[in-house]
Design a protein around this motif. Structure first.
Motif, PDB file in Angstrom:
ATOM      1  N   ASP A 106      -2.604  -3.777  -5.081  1.00 57.96           N
ATOM      2  CA  ASP A 106      -4.160  -3.208  -5.842  1.00 57.96           C
ATOM      3  C   ASP A 106      -4.865  -2.324  -5.864  1.00 57.96           C
ATOM      4  OD1 ASP A 106      -4.129  -3.218  -3.067  1.00 57.96           O
ATOM      5  OD2 ASP A 106      -5.720  -4.586  -2.362  1.00 57.96           O
ATOM      6  N   GLY A 107      -4.108  -1.336  -5.951  1.00 55.07           N
ATOM      7  CA  GLY A 107      -3.993   0.071  -5.673  1.00 55.07           C
ATOM      8  C   GLY A 107      -3.624   0.975  -6.583  1.00 55.07           C
ATOM      9  N   TRP A 108      -3.663  -0.540  -7.577  1.00 52.45           N
ATOM     10  CA  TRP A 108      -3.789  -0.798  -9.298  1.00 52.45           C
ATOM     11  C   TRP A 108      -4.790  -1.161 -10.216  1.00 52.45           C
ATOM     12  CZ3 TRP A 108      -0.160   3.994 -10.529  1.00 52.45           C
ATOM     13  CH2 TRP A 108       1.051   4.095  -9.250  1.00 52.45           C
ATOM     14  N   CYS A 109      -4.636  -0.581 -11.441  1.00 52.18           N
ATOM     15  CA  CYS A 109      -5.551  -2.173 -12.030  1.00 52.18           C
ATOM     16  C   CYS A 109      -7.068  -1.883 -11.977  1.00 52.18           C
ATOM     17  CB  CYS A 109      -4.935  -3.816 -11.895  1.00 52.18           C
ATOM     18  SG  CYS A 109      -3.190  -3.788 -13.018  1.00 52.18           S
ATOM     19  N   ALA A 119      -3.482   7.236  -2.800  1.00 53.27           N
ATOM     20  CA  ALA A 119      -5.104   7.140  -2.858  1.00 53.27           C
ATOM     21  C   ALA A 119      -6.035   6.619  -2.136  1.00 53.27           C
ATOM     22  CB  ALA A 119      -4.881   5.232  -4.000  1.00 53.27           C
ATOM     23  N   GLY A 120      -5.677   6.371  -1.574  1.00 53.31           N
ATOM     24  CA  GLY A 120      -6.505   6.692   0.471  1.00 53.31           C
ATOM     25  C   GLY A 120      -7.041   5.329   0.840  1.00 53.31           C
ATOM     26  N   TRP A 121      -6.519   5.332   1.962  1.00 53.23           N
ATOM     27  CA  TRP A 121      -6.292   3.072   1.957  1.00 53.23           C
ATOM     28  C   TRP A 121      -7.601   3.983   3.592  1.00 53.23           C
ATOM     29  CZ3 TRP A 121      -4.252  -1.030  -0.177  1.00 53.23           C
ATOM     30  CH2 TRP A 121      -3.372  -0.555  -1.151  1.00 53.23           C
ATOM     31  N   GLN A 122      -8.088   2.247   3.981  1.00 56.39           N
ATOM     32  CA  GLN A 122      -8.860   2.352   4.693  1.00 56.39           C
ATOM     33  C   GLN A 122      -8.754   1.191   5.595  1.00 56.39           C
ATOM     34  OE1 GLN A 122     -12.753   1.903   2.295  1.00 56.39           O
ATOM     35  NE2 GLN A 122     -13.095   4.455   1.955  1.00 56.39           N
ATOM     36  N   PRO A 123      -8.725   1.360   6.594  1.00 52.97           N
ATOM     37  CA  PRO A 123      -8.843   0.013   7.710  1.00 52.97           C
ATOM     38  C   PRO A 123      -9.982  -0.229   7.428  1.00 52.97           C
ATOM     39  CG  PRO A 123      -9.458   2.038   9.149  1.00 52.97           C
ATOM     40  CD  PRO A 123      -9.165   2.305   7.398  1.00 52.97           C
ATOM     41  N   SER A 124      -9.476  -2.028   8.078  1.00 55.49           N
ATOM     42  CA  SER A 124     -10.177  -2.921   8.531  1.00 55.49           C
ATOM     43  C   SER A 124     -10.518  -3.892   9.748  1.00 55.49           C
ATOM     44  CB  SER A 124     -11.098  -4.163   7.210  1.00 55.49           C
ATOM     45  OG  SER A 124     -12.097  -4.182   7.426  1.00 55.49           O
ATOM     46  N   LEU A 125     -11.354  -4.694  10.415  1.00 55.38           N
ATOM     47  CA  LEU A 125     -10.562  -5.657  11.494  1.00 55.38           C
ATOM     48  C   LEU A 125     -11.458  -7.000  11.001  1.00 55.38           C
ATOM     49  CD1 LEU A 125     -11.494  -4.021  14.523  1.00 55.38           C
ATOM     50  CD2 LEU A 125      -9.368  -4.229  13.633  1.00 55.38           C
ATOM     51  N   ALA A 126     -10.946  -7.686  10.696  1.00 56.30           N
ATOM     52  CA  ALA A 126     -11.677  -9.374  11.061  1.00 56.30           C
ATOM     53  C   ALA A 126     -11.590  -9.592  11.538  1.00 56.30           C
ATOM     54  CB  ALA A 126     -10.566  -9.899   9.084  1.00 56.30           C
ATOM     55  N   VAL A 127     -12.929  -9.768  12.224  1.00 51.40           N
ATOM     56  CA  VAL A 127     -13.533 -11.012  13.314  1.00 51.40           C
ATOM     57  C   VAL A 127     -13.512 -12.497  12.928  1.00 51.40           C
ATOM     58  CG1 VAL A 127     -14.654 -11.370  15.657  1.00 51.40           C
ATOM     59  CG2 VAL A 127     -13.794  -8.718  14.607  1.00 51.40           C
ATOM     60  N   SER A 182      -4.350  -2.445   9.087  1.00 53.71           N
ATOM     61  CA  SER A 182      -4.214  -0.643   8.858  1.00 53.71           C
ATOM     62  C   SER A 182      -4.726  -0.483   7.347  1.00 53.71           C
ATOM     63  CB  SER A 182      -3.310  -0.206   9.335  1.00 53.71           C
ATOM     64  OG  SER A 182      -2.710  -0.915  10.622  1.00 53.71           O
ATOM     65  N   TYR A 183      -3.816  -1.245   6.350  1.00 54.05           N
ATOM     66  CA  TYR A 183      -4.622  -0.703   5.611  1.00 54.05           C
ATOM     67  C   TYR A 183      -4.922  -1.962   4.486  1.00 54.05           C
ATOM     68  CZ  TYR A 183      -0.975   2.229   6.950  1.00 54.05           C
ATOM     69  OH  TYR A 183      -0.019   3.164   7.870  1.00 54.05           O
ATOM     70  N   PRO A 220       0.784  -1.158   0.080  1.00 49.22           N
ATOM     71  CA  PRO A 220      -0.238  -0.178  -0.219  1.00 49.22           C
ATOM     72  C   PRO A 220       1.145   1.604   0.160  1.00 49.22           C
ATOM     73  CG  PRO A 220      -1.191  -1.526   1.776  1.00 49.22           C
ATOM     74  CD  PRO A 220       0.463  -1.970   1.359  1.00 49.22           C
ATOM     75  N   ASP A 221       0.635   2.637  -0.396  1.00 46.28           N
ATOM     76  CA  ASP A 221       0.900   3.882  -0.431  1.00 46.28           C
ATOM     77  C   ASP A 221       1.973   4.356   0.528  1.00 46.28           C
ATOM     78  OD1 ASP A 221       0.334   3.465  -3.330  1.00 46.28           O
ATOM     79  OD2 ASP A 221      -1.594   4.614  -2.984  1.00 46.28           O
ATOM     80  N   PRO A 222       1.115   4.042   2.179  1.00 41.14           N
ATOM     81  CA  PRO A 222       1.433   4.529   3.085  1.00 41.14           C
ATOM     82  C   PRO A 222       2.655   3.849   2.995  1.00 41.14           C
ATOM     83  CG  PRO A 222      -0.827   3.991   3.329  1.00 41.14           C
ATOM     84  CD  PRO A 222      -0.891   3.642   1.421  1.00 41.14           C
ATOM     85  N   GLN A 223       3.176   2.606   3.170  1.00 41.55           N
ATOM     86  CA  GLN A 223       4.043   1.853   3.303  1.00 41.55           C
ATOM     87  C   GLN A 223       5.549   1.980   2.698  1.00 41.55           C
ATOM     88  OE1 GLN A 223       2.122  -1.896   3.394  1.00 41.55           O
ATOM     89  NE2 GLN A 223       2.203  -2.274   6.120  1.00 41.55           N
TER      90      GLN A 223
END
Length: 315
Positions: A287-290, A169-177, A264-265, A153-156
């Motif tokens: 996956d920030g591309w294509c 590109a603006g990356w969103q976090p998520s939690l998987a439970v 986090s991303y 991801p871009d931030p990394q």
């Protein structure tokens, strides 16, 4: 391997491995490094209560005519992937509303990470290697290389580059439970649920159904806003996620176990149409591309960048 003649791919997710695979298959010296202990990236998961559980990407697709399609067909032929379903439920605040159909989604008996590992067969891979800086030259931690690829991801990527102009590109976090019950307590034909207008849930997958072993395990993915509130301590999200899943599916008891994982991303808010970036021997893919963002996009991005670098090396 002579580092000055080799390309270094940083990132062991499917885009990085696809890039390294494209280079190696064209006899271009390449080395893949990742700071983690295992390959997989956001196609990773965990072994929980004796079985693999996908906690990142939920499935993969392959568009008609896509260069990714033969790769998926080969995985299916060898039993590494399996057609899962083309139909999911859609739910809102009032519960399940309808079903929606789309392309065939593929799951994996051994977890999506197993596909990344298979794709990396025969590659020069170094795990547990944390790259700290990529500079013009290009140099990786001060060592000259033929080219370097940042498959992340871009931030990394921005943390490793000395330039301040890395677009984000603006990356969103998520939690998987992951939630496990002693027995199945939801409809047999409920493969997965897209959830809208929920403050907590965005998607719920039946992990036993997609894996093919019928284990009574669900994996819930949260909204970005909810994830942001719990990134510091994902375990604090478990009660709210459990309550939301139970209400959504009418489950009459709490799960016997739960496991929360932080991303986090997790996904780009605005993936680019371009397949990759390449400038002065430094490439970026993933996956920030294509666009749109999905497993196939990440593979296509890495494969395209690898082929471009191989073409330049042979010119």
């Amino acid at each position: 391997m002579d580092s000055a003649r080799s390309t270094v791919v940083v990132g062991g997710g499917i885009s990085g491995v696809a890039c390294a695979r494209a280079l190696a298959d064209r006899d271009v010296p390449v080395r893949l490094v990742d700071r983690g202990r295992r390959l997989g990236g956001r196609m990773g998961g965990r072994t929980l209560h004796g079985r693999p559980v996908d906690l990142g990407a939920s499935y993969l697709t392959a568009g008609e005519g896509s260069p990714f399609a033969p790769v998926v067909e080969d995985w299916v032929r060898r039993g590494l992937a399996r057609p899962w379903t083309d139909t999911f439920a859609v739910a809102g605040p009032g519960g399940i509303e309808r079903t929606t159909s789309g392309p065939v989604r593929y799951g994996t008996p051994s977890g999506l990470r197993s596909l990344v590992v298979d794709l990396a067969t025969g590659l020069d891979v170094e795990l547990g290697r944390a790259v700290t800086a990529v500079t013009p030259g290009p140099l990786v931690d001060g060592v000259a290389v033929a080219a370097v690829v940042l498959a992340m991801p871009d931030p990394q990527a921005a943390r490793l580059l000395t330039s301040d102009d890395v677009p984000d590109a603006g990356w969103q976090p998520s939690l998987a439970v992951a939630l496990g019950w002693p027995d199945r307590r939801w409809p047999a034909d409920l493969h997965g649920v897209f959830v809208h207008d929920s403050p907590v849930l965005e998607w719920v997958a039946d992990d036993g159904d997609r894996r093919g072993d019928a284990a009574p395990v669900l994996v819930a993915h949260t909204t970005p806003a909810f994830a942001a509130e719990h990134l510091a301590d994902p375990d604090t999200a478990v009660p709210a996620v459990t309550a939301a899943v139970r209400a959504l599916l009418g489950i009459d008891a709490d799960p016997g176990w739960a496991h929360a994982h932080r991303w986090s991303y997790a996904k780009p808010a605005a993936p680019r149409e371009a397949p990759f970036a390449l400038d002065a021997g430094i490439g970026r893919c993933g996956d920030g591309w294509c666009a749109p963002s999905k497993v196939e996009s990440a593979w296509r991005s890495g494969d395209a960048l690898g082929r471009s670098l191989a073409g330049a090396a042979s010119a």
